[in-house]
Design a protein around this motif. Structure first.
Motif, PDB file in Angstrom:
ATOM      1  N   LEU A  48      16.876-116.292  30.071  1.00  0.00           N
ATOM      2  CA  LEU A  48      17.415-115.234  29.209  1.00  0.00           C
ATOM      3  C   LEU A  48      18.554-114.457  29.873  1.00  0.00           C
ATOM      4  CD1 LEU A  48      14.127-113.941  27.568  1.00  0.00           C
ATOM      5  CD2 LEU A  48      16.072-115.011  26.388  1.00  0.00           C
ATOM      6  N   THR A  52      20.637-116.785  24.861  1.00  0.00           N
ATOM      7  CA  THR A  52      19.781-116.130  23.869  1.00  0.00           C
ATOM      8  C   THR A  52      19.390-117.159  22.817  1.00  0.00           C
ATOM      9  OG1 THR A  52      20.891-114.013  24.181  1.00  0.00           O
ATOM     10  CG2 THR A  52      19.645-114.278  22.141  1.00  0.00           C
ATOM     11  N   ALA A  56      12.059-117.258  18.658  1.00  0.00           N
ATOM     12  CA  ALA A  56      11.170-117.431  19.810  1.00  0.00           C
ATOM     13  C   ALA A  56       9.712-117.380  19.394  1.00  0.00           C
ATOM     14  CB  ALA A  56      11.441-116.352  20.857  1.00  0.00           C
ATOM     15  N   LEU A  73      14.085-110.042  23.965  1.00  0.00           N
ATOM     16  CA  LEU A  73      14.289-110.714  22.687  1.00  0.00           C
ATOM     17  C   LEU A  73      14.457-109.703  21.556  1.00  0.00           C
ATOM     18  CD1 LEU A  73      11.669-113.557  23.178  1.00  0.00           C
ATOM     19  CD2 LEU A  73      14.170-113.823  23.172  1.00  0.00           C
ATOM     20  N   VAL A  78      16.219-111.117  18.203  1.00  0.00           N
ATOM     21  CA  VAL A  78      15.670-112.457  18.026  1.00  0.00           C
ATOM     22  C   VAL A  78      14.342-112.377  17.281  1.00  0.00           C
ATOM     23  CG1 VAL A  78      14.798-114.507  19.227  1.00  0.00           C
ATOM     24  CG2 VAL A  78      16.785-113.278  20.134  1.00  0.00           C
TER      25      VAL A  78
END
Length: 108
Positions: A48, A52, A56, A73, A78
């Motif tokens: 990370l 990106t 996830a 995240l 994300v």
């Protein structure tokens, strides 16, 4: 002429359990994602630092907690899928990726 396939959006999978990690990776591949599976939080954190994912799956069971990975995240917007939900094409958490979601951005 090259036979390069179009880049598919990247999905990150973090789980200490190999069966869950494999299941999530295979399911996401079926949905059109390339996947990168990690068994160690430290390895996911290192990745990370450079990149990106578009989506996830993070399994919170066992070992050092993934709080740092989850925070990173979320900061990057994300979408996260918790474990305990089905990783199937019928899941509301992930849809098949659109061509515009094929981006890979460096962390920043």
């Amino acid at each position: 002429m090259t036979n390069a396939r179009p880049r598919r959006p990247m999905a990150l999978v973090l789980s200490r359990r190999e069966d869950r990690r494999l299941h999530a990776c295979l399911s996401l591949k079926d949905l059109g994602y390339d996947t990168l599976g990690f068994s160690l939080v430290e390895d996911a954190e290192a990745w990370l630092e450079e990149d990106t994912p578009v989506v996830a799956v993070v399994d919170c069971a066992g070992g050092r907690g993934p709080d740092g990975v989850i925070a990173t995240l979320r900061e990057r917007g994300v979408p996260l899928m918790p474990t305990g939900r089905p990783w199937t094409s019928g899941s509301e958490a992930f849809a098949e990726p659109s061509p515009s979601s094929s981006r890979r951005s460096a962390s920043g």
